[in-house]
Design a protein around this motif. Sequence first.
Motif, PDB file in Angstrom:
ATOM      1  N   ALA A   1      28.493 -47.868  58.504  1.00  0.00           N
ATOM      2  CA  ALA A   1      29.130 -47.363  59.636  1.00  0.00           C
ATOM      3  C   ALA A   1      29.035 -45.892  59.394  1.00  0.00           C
ATOM      4  CB  ALA A   1      30.595 -47.778  59.534  1.00  0.00           C
ATOM      5  N   ALA A   2      29.073 -45.493  58.042  1.00  0.00           N
ATOM      6  CA  ALA A   2      29.063 -43.989  57.812  1.00  0.00           C
ATOM      7  C   ALA A   2      27.404 -43.576  58.217  1.00  0.00           C
ATOM      8  CB  ALA A   2      29.373 -43.686  56.097  1.00  0.00           C
ATOM      9  N   ARG A   3      26.786 -44.304  58.203  1.00  0.00           N
ATOM     10  CA  ARG A   3      25.094 -43.999  58.238  1.00  0.00           C
ATOM     11  C   ARG A   3      25.150 -43.887  60.159  1.00  0.00           C
ATOM     12  NH1 ARG A   3      20.979 -45.745  54.020  1.00  0.00           N
ATOM     13  NH2 ARG A   3      21.833 -45.030  52.211  1.00  0.00           N
ATOM     14  N   GLY A   4      26.011 -44.379  60.790  1.00  0.00           N
ATOM     15  CA  GLY A   4      26.022 -44.356  62.077  1.00  0.00           C
ATOM     16  C   GLY A   4      25.581 -45.898  62.905  1.00  0.00           C
ATOM     17  N   HIS A   5      25.584 -46.588  62.072  1.00  0.00           N
ATOM     18  CA  HIS A   5      25.402 -47.988  62.604  1.00  0.00           C
ATOM     19  C   HIS A   5      26.386 -48.751  63.344  1.00  0.00           C
ATOM     20  CE1 HIS A   5      21.928 -47.527  59.759  1.00  0.00           C
ATOM     21  NE2 HIS A   5      21.569 -48.823  60.103  1.00  0.00           N
ATOM     22  N   ASP A   6      26.078 -49.286  64.523  1.00  0.00           N
ATOM     23  CA  ASP A   6      27.274 -50.208  65.192  1.00  0.00           C
ATOM     24  C   ASP A   6      27.167 -51.435  63.890  1.00  0.00           C
ATOM     25  OD1 ASP A   6      27.770 -48.386  67.049  1.00  0.00           O
ATOM     26  OD2 ASP A   6      26.255 -49.307  68.487  1.00  0.00           O
ATOM     27  N   LEU A   7      28.233 -52.280  64.341  1.00  0.00           N
ATOM     28  CA  LEU A   7      28.478 -53.237  63.237  1.00  0.00           C
ATOM     29  C   LEU A   7      28.787 -54.577  63.969  1.00  0.00           C
ATOM     30  CD1 LEU A   7      30.548 -51.458  60.546  1.00  0.00           C
ATOM     31  CD2 LEU A   7      28.061 -52.220  60.503  1.00  0.00           C
ATOM     32  N   VAL A   8      28.415 -55.743  63.346  1.00  0.00           N
ATOM     33  CA  VAL A   8      28.816 -56.886  63.707  1.00  0.00           C
ATOM     34  C   VAL A   8      29.482 -57.479  62.402  1.00  0.00           C
ATOM     35  CG1 VAL A   8      28.640 -59.412  64.808  1.00  0.00           C
ATOM     36  CG2 VAL A   8      27.352 -57.313  65.471  1.00  0.00           C
ATOM     37  N   LEU A   9      30.700 -57.937  62.108  1.00  0.00           N
ATOM     38  CA  LEU A   9      31.090 -58.219  60.928  1.00  0.00           C
ATOM     39  C   LEU A   9      31.702 -59.867  61.145  1.00  0.00           C
ATOM     40  CD1 LEU A   9      33.655 -55.463  60.369  1.00  0.00           C
ATOM     41  CD2 LEU A   9      31.396 -55.541  59.868  1.00  0.00           C
ATOM     42  N   VAL A  10      31.125 -60.427  60.187  1.00  0.00           N
ATOM     43  CA  VAL A  10      31.174 -61.950  60.223  1.00  0.00           C
ATOM     44  C   VAL A  10      32.102 -62.502  58.945  1.00  0.00           C
ATOM     45  CG1 VAL A  10      30.186 -64.088  60.228  1.00  0.00           C
ATOM     46  CG2 VAL A  10      29.221 -62.170  61.300  1.00  0.00           C
ATOM     47  N   ALA A  11      33.089 -63.330  59.151  1.00  0.00           N
ATOM     48  CA  ALA A  11      33.673 -64.057  57.824  1.00  0.00           C
ATOM     49  C   ALA A  11      34.900 -65.014  58.647  1.00  0.00           C
ATOM     50  CB  ALA A  11      34.382 -63.004  57.052  1.00  0.00           C
ATOM     51  N   ARG A  12      35.500 -65.702  57.553  1.00  0.00           N
ATOM     52  CA  ARG A  12      36.555 -66.475  58.141  1.00  0.00           C
ATOM     53  C   ARG A  12      37.566 -65.933  58.304  1.00  0.00           C
ATOM     54  NH1 ARG A  12      37.334 -71.053  53.538  1.00  0.00           N
ATOM     55  NH2 ARG A  12      37.423 -69.248  52.320  1.00  0.00           N
ATOM     56  N   SER A  13      38.069 -64.730  57.720  1.00  0.00           N
ATOM     57  CA  SER A  13      39.396 -64.124  57.759  1.00  0.00           C
ATOM     58  C   SER A  13      39.296 -63.253  58.786  1.00  0.00           C
ATOM     59  CB  SER A  13      39.536 -63.249  56.488  1.00  0.00           C
ATOM     60  OG  SER A  13      39.445 -64.383  55.339  1.00  0.00           O
ATOM     61  N   LEU A  14      39.507 -63.582  60.282  1.00  0.00           N
ATOM     62  CA  LEU A  14      39.658 -62.968  61.289  1.00  0.00           C
ATOM     63  C   LEU A  14      40.564 -61.642  61.393  1.00  0.00           C
ATOM     64  CD1 LEU A  14      37.963 -62.550  63.973  1.00  0.00           C
ATOM     65  CD2 LEU A  14      39.578 -64.243  65.000  1.00  0.00           C
ATOM     66  N   ASP A  15      41.742 -61.893  60.713  1.00  0.00           N
ATOM     67  CA  ASP A  15      42.670 -61.092  60.698  1.00  0.00           C
ATOM     68  C   ASP A  15      42.194 -59.725  59.879  1.00  0.00           C
ATOM     69  OD1 ASP A  15      44.244 -62.091  62.337  1.00  0.00           O
ATOM     70  OD2 ASP A  15      45.811 -63.033  60.682  1.00  0.00           O
ATOM     71  N   ARG A  16      41.797 -60.114  58.711  1.00  0.00           N
ATOM     72  CA  ARG A  16      41.212 -58.813  57.788  1.00  0.00           C
ATOM     73  C   ARG A  16      40.125 -58.211  58.303  1.00  0.00           C
ATOM     74  NH1 ARG A  16      40.773 -61.686  51.861  1.00  0.00           N
ATOM     75  NH2 ARG A  16      40.599 -59.639  51.208  1.00  0.00           N
ATOM     76  N   LEU A  17      39.091 -58.952  59.291  1.00  0.00           N
ATOM     77  CA  LEU A  17      37.994 -58.509  59.901  1.00  0.00           C
ATOM     78  C   LEU A  17      38.534 -57.427  60.960  1.00  0.00           C
ATOM     79  CD1 LEU A  17      35.369 -61.201  60.612  1.00  0.00           C
ATOM     80  CD2 LEU A  17      35.235 -59.470  58.751  1.00  0.00           C
ATOM     81  N   GLU A  18      39.677 -57.865  61.761  1.00  0.00           N
ATOM     82  CA  GLU A  18      39.808 -56.964  62.631  1.00  0.00           C
ATOM     83  C   GLU A  18      40.515 -55.542  62.105  1.00  0.00           C
ATOM     84  OE1 GLU A  18      39.435 -57.165  65.832  1.00  0.00           O
ATOM     85  OE2 GLU A  18      39.380 -59.382  66.306  1.00  0.00           O
TER      86      GLU A  18
END
Length: 272
Positions: free
Chosen positions: A26-43
Amino acid sequence: MTRSGKTALVTGASSGIGAEFAAALAARGHDLVLVARSLDRLESLAAQLRDRHGVRVEVIGQDLAEPDAAARIANELAARRLSIDTLVNNAGFGSAGRFEELAADREHDQLMVNVVALAGLTRRLLPGMLERGSGEIVNVASTAAFQPAPYFATYASGKAFVLNFSLSLWSEYRDRGIKVLAVCPGPTETEFFDVVGTRKAAIGAPFGSAEGVVGSALRALERNKGYVVPGAGNFASAHLMPRRPRTFVARIAKLVTRGVADAAGPAGAAAA
């Protein structure tokens, strides 16, 4: 921050090395898709990265132990009209202890996450990269990938697959615009050792930081090195141990790792 126009998908992004990869990209300017089981932590992480770096961050809650996990993620990406330029297969977990005492279902899930989902996501996202003429794949392995590891049998063997799979693809696609990197960290300050219940699983090696691992990985990726072992001590231990004869190496490894069996106990499984 100027956005790079690239989108990176990071699995296991809710904590540890995965969260650090997300922050660095993200610091390099990339958009992201974050994947994990823990949806609350991802949000929560997604909100922080949007505010701090002004990038687009999507989240996908998915258990990678499920047999169709890679297909579900690919379908979700298609539904959201997202193309992935950088794939970081970071999600994984490990187990430690006597193999017959470890939960069979947990060992199965470990291979599904560490091996099957990693290979499946790579297979589904690589064709799009080839069509666009560029792409990056980062697979998180371990220093455990370099030799047999009694009492870590499933974990070390799965990571050996990750290392050899990555190097095979690196050789296969390096002339077609695709960079592939296996990252082989030693013990790292993440939740792995908290959950396994003993820091003896580090086998006496010093602990590194997730930030250091990710920094080394991204520098190696830029140079298309194929694999990297962050830390001089980790590099030495990974490469100085003899490889032959294999049975001798396995017997010596048992002398090093046998203390983990009693320390971890029968429930010794941990997120990595």
